[in-house]
Scaffold this motif. Sequence first.
Motif, short mmCIF file in Angstrom:
data_model
loop_
_atom_site.label_atom_id
_atom_site.label_comp_id
_atom_site.label_asym_id
_atom_site.label_seq_id
_atom_site.Cartn_x
_atom_site.Cartn_y
_atom_site.Cartn_z
N UNK A 181 -3.19 0.08 -6.81
CA UNK A 181 -2.49 -0.38 -5.61
C UNK A 181 -1.61 -1.60 -5.86
N UNK A 182 -2.00 -2.44 -6.80
CA UNK A 182 -1.29 -3.71 -6.96
C UNK A 182 -0.37 -3.80 -8.18
N UNK A 183 -0.43 -2.84 -9.07
CA UNK A 183 0.40 -2.87 -10.27
C UNK A 183 1.15 -1.56 -10.40
N UNK A 184 2.23 -1.59 -11.18
CA UNK A 184 3.05 -0.40 -11.40
C UNK A 184 2.45 0.39 -12.56
N UNK A 185 1.58 1.32 -12.24
CA UNK A 185 0.89 2.13 -13.23
C UNK A 185 1.67 3.42 -13.41
N UNK A 186 1.97 3.82 -14.67
CA UNK A 186 2.73 5.05 -14.87
C UNK A 186 1.93 6.28 -14.46
N UNK A 187 2.64 7.31 -14.02
CA UNK A 187 2.02 8.57 -13.63
C UNK A 187 1.67 9.34 -14.91
N UNK A 188 0.40 9.50 -15.19
CA UNK A 188 -0.05 10.12 -16.43
C UNK A 188 0.34 11.60 -16.47
N UNK A 189 0.26 12.29 -15.35
CA UNK A 189 0.61 13.71 -15.32
C UNK A 189 2.08 13.91 -15.67
N UNK A 190 2.94 13.06 -15.15
CA UNK A 190 4.37 13.16 -15.45
C UNK A 190 4.63 12.83 -16.92
N UNK A 191 3.94 11.84 -17.45
CA UNK A 191 4.07 11.47 -18.85
C UNK A 191 3.61 12.61 -19.75
N UNK A 192 2.53 13.29 -19.37
CA UNK A 192 2.01 14.43 -20.13
C UNK A 192 3.03 15.58 -20.14
N UNK A 193 3.60 15.88 -18.99
CA UNK A 193 4.60 16.96 -18.90
C UNK A 193 5.83 16.64 -19.74
N UNK A 194 6.28 15.40 -19.73
CA UNK A 194 7.43 15.00 -20.53
C UNK A 194 7.14 15.16 -22.01
N UNK A 195 5.95 14.78 -22.43
CA UNK A 195 5.55 14.95 -23.83
C UNK A 195 5.51 16.42 -24.23
N UNK A 196 5.05 17.28 -23.34
CA UNK A 196 5.03 18.71 -23.64
C UNK A 196 6.44 19.27 -23.81
N UNK A 197 7.35 18.85 -22.96
CA UNK A 197 8.73 19.33 -23.05
C UNK A 197 9.37 18.86 -24.36
N UNK A 198 9.13 17.63 -24.73
CA UNK A 198 9.69 17.09 -25.98
C UNK A 198 9.10 17.83 -27.19
N UNK A 199 7.79 18.09 -27.17
CA UNK A 199 7.14 18.79 -28.27
C UNK A 199 7.67 20.22 -28.39
N UNK A 200 7.87 20.90 -27.26
CA UNK A 200 8.39 22.27 -27.28
C UNK A 200 9.82 22.29 -27.81
N UNK A 201 10.63 21.33 -27.40
CA UNK A 201 12.00 21.23 -27.87
C UNK A 201 12.03 20.99 -29.38
#
Length: 61
Positions: free
Chosen positions: A22-42
Motif C-alpha cells: 500500500x505504501x511503496x511502488x512494488x512492481x507487478x510480478x505477474x506482468x514482469x513474468x509475462x514480459x520475461x516469457x515474451x523476451x525468452x520466446x523472441x
Amino acid sequence: MGIIKSSFSLMIGTVCGIYIAQNYDVPNIHKLYKTGLVIAKHYEENYRKPKKKEDDDDVFK
C-alpha cells in the motif's frame, strides 16, 4: 497455543506485505513474468539453430 505460535510468522509476514504494497511502488510480478516469457520466446525464435534438410524430408515421407 500451538496454532498461534506456528502461524505467528505468517500473520506478521502478511501484515508487513500489505503495508509495503500500500505504501511503496512494488512492481507487478505477474506482468514482469509475462514480459520475461515474451523476451525468452523472441530470443529462442531468433537464435535457434536451423533444422537440417534431412530432418525436414523425413517428416513428409
